[in-house]
Scaffold this active site. Structure first.
Site, PDB file in Angstrom:
ATOM      1  N   ALA A   1       2.908   6.826  -8.621  1.00 45.16           N
ATOM      2  CA  ALA A   1       4.270   6.384  -8.314  1.00 45.16           C
ATOM      3  C   ALA A   1       4.530   6.262  -6.817  1.00 45.16           C
ATOM      4  CB  ALA A   1       5.283   7.345  -8.949  1.00 45.16           C
TER       5      ALA A   1
ATOM      6  N   ASN B   1      13.335  14.737  -9.483  1.00 51.65           N
ATOM      7  CA  ASN B   1      12.153  15.588  -9.603  1.00 51.65           C
ATOM      8  C   ASN B   1      12.418  17.058  -9.297  1.00 51.65           C
ATOM      9  OD1 ASN B   1      12.397  14.192  -6.940  1.00 51.65           O
ATOM     10  ND2 ASN B   1      10.814  15.659  -6.359  1.00 51.65           N
TER      11      ASN B   1
ATOM     12  N   SER C   1       3.643   7.704 -12.931  1.00 52.69           N
ATOM     13  CA  SER C   1       2.445   8.466 -12.572  1.00 52.69           C
ATOM     14  C   SER C   1       1.849   9.091 -13.818  1.00 52.69           C
ATOM     15  CB  SER C   1       2.772   9.577 -11.562  1.00 52.69           C
ATOM     16  OG  SER C   1       2.876   9.064 -10.259  1.00 52.69           O
TER      17      SER C   1
ATOM     18  N   HIS D   1      -0.258  11.664 -14.040  1.00 55.47           N
ATOM     19  CA  HIS D   1      -0.404  13.130 -14.069  1.00 55.47           C
ATOM     20  C   HIS D   1       0.882  13.868 -14.424  1.00 55.47           C
ATOM     21  CE1 HIS D   1       0.997  12.504  -9.914  1.00 55.47           C
ATOM     22  NE2 HIS D   1       1.398  13.749  -9.937  1.00 55.47           N
TER      23      HIS D   1
ATOM     24  N   CYS E   1       5.471  17.821  -3.916  1.00 55.65           N
ATOM     25  CA  CYS E   1       5.054  16.676  -3.089  1.00 55.65           C
ATOM     26  C   CYS E   1       5.471  16.842  -1.633  1.00 55.65           C
ATOM     27  CB  CYS E   1       5.649  15.382  -3.637  1.00 55.65           C
ATOM     28  SG  CYS E   1       5.109  14.986  -5.307  1.00 55.65           S
TER      29      CYS E   1
END
Length: 377
Positions: free
Chosen positions: A74, A153, A201, A203, A325
């Site tokens: 992403a 997120n 994404s 994962h 992240c």
């Protein structure tokens, strides 16, 4: 349970599903042809499996197959849409996004501002929501793109994509969403939600790391400048050899997570309730950050608690205090700051990400450990 490291950081990454792993194994040592080699059967076979994976993703999000492009994840997808669109435009140079977006969106916008683009950063309220009336007013004749994530997120807030998409459609403005935290948790239909672009994404949905996707609606009124120069793979949009093994894993993961979405989310909702009920029963002082959030997310603050001390005592439980992240900076979460959470309370906050592989005993163990720590302080 004492000697086991419990994994509750499923926002950051998930354990690869065994069925996904099994589907990938033949492509590590048996099917290894370059999918872009068109002159022999090894290449044809690899391309065929990539096409199958692409079809699985398209079927899940209700798009056309030729609207799905593979990327490394992403972050790359988000960079490609924001920068690729902006670099292709001459007449429109205005982008609208939100202050609580993922860092890759915010940093891409900062880059674009440096080269002359105008960016509007919508504020969020105490629940993590944006004001759609303000969004509507901020769109002007120079607005190229609105980029709002589906699910945050850090705090799990679900943004009303359908309504945002309707505003953008009416104003004839392109609409992008980072859907990496919503795929597999919410139904995602690109047509119902009125999105023009969506990033994913692997994962995050029990697939392999290093692969992701980008949905680009077929239109004729925009161009995207590629960020990578090379062989012109992915219809000229993203050069570089596409990794067959990762594409196969991603496609399998998407298919499984959608097929089992209702069952998984029912279980996760129950686990969240078990954890929170245990804290309430023991009269632990806490508050949750964000509202209208996905059940996988528990962003929880324990006021007056030494966050570093709490983390040190939870050493055998993998959780985070913010987005993985952006970890390593030592700074408190910018999302919590935008919510109005004080710096001290932000440092006393845990982000717990429940996944389909977690169980009741793990959530109770975490709750009991927190209770024990806080009652001793």
């Amino acid at each position: 349970m004492k000697n086991k490291n419990i994994y509750l950081d499923n926002h950051a990454s998930t354990q690869i599903d065994k069925r996904v792993y099994d589907a990938m194994k033949p492509f590590l040592n048996q099917i290894y042809g370059n999918p872009h080699s068109e002159s022999h059967s090894h290449g044809w076979i690899s391309k065929n499996f990539i096409d199958i994976a692409r079809s699985k993703i398209a079927k899940t999000i209700k798009s056309r197959v030729d609207e799905i492009f593979f990327t490394s994840g992403a972050t790359e997808s988000n960079n490609l849409i924001l920068k690729g669109l902006a670099l292709s435009q001459k007449n429109k140079d205005h982008i609208i996004t939100c202050v609580s977006e993922h860092k890759c969106i915010l940093e891409s916008c900062k880059f674009l501002e440096k080269i002359g683009c105008k960016v509007t950063y919508l504020k969020i309220d105490k629940n993590g929501d944006i004001d759609l009336n303000i969004l509507n007013k901020k769109i002007n004749n120079k607005t190229l793109l609105v980029s709002i994530m589906h699910v945050n997120n850090e705090i799990g807030t679900i943004h009303p994509l359908k309504r945002i998409g309707e505003i953008c459609k009416k104003k004839k403005v392109l609409f992008h969403t980072d859907a990496s935290q919503s795929l597999g948790k919410l139904k995602f239909d690109v047509n119902y939600l009125n999105v023009d672009f969506a990033s994913f994404s692997s994962h995050k949905i029990y697939g392999p790391q290093g692969i992701g996707g980008l949905f680009i609606r077929k239109k004729n009124n925009f161009k995207i400048t590629p960020l990578l120069s090379g062989g012109g793979q992915e219809n000229g949009l993203r050069s570089g050899t596409i990794p067959t093994v990762l594409c196969v894993g991603f496609g399998q993961a998407v298919e499984l997570i959608e097929r089992e979405r209702n069952k998984n989310m029912k279980k996760i909702k129950e686990l969240k309730k078990i954890f929170l009920d245990k804290l309430v029963k023991n009269k632990i002082d806490f508050f949750l950050n964000g509202k209208n959030s996905v059940d996988n997310n528990i962003n929880i603050t324990f006021p007056g608690t030494d966050g570093a001390f709490l983390f040190s005592k939870l050493h055998n439980i993998s959780i985070s205090s913010g987005a993985a992240c952006g970890s390593g900076s030592g700074e408190t979460s910018y999302v919590l700051k935008e919510l109005g959470v004080t710096s001290n309370n932000a440092k006393s906050t845990l982000r717990i990400g429940i996944g389909k592989n977690n169980n009741k005993n793990e959530l109770l163990y975490l709750a009991k450990k927190i209770i024990k720590i806080l009652k001793k302080k």
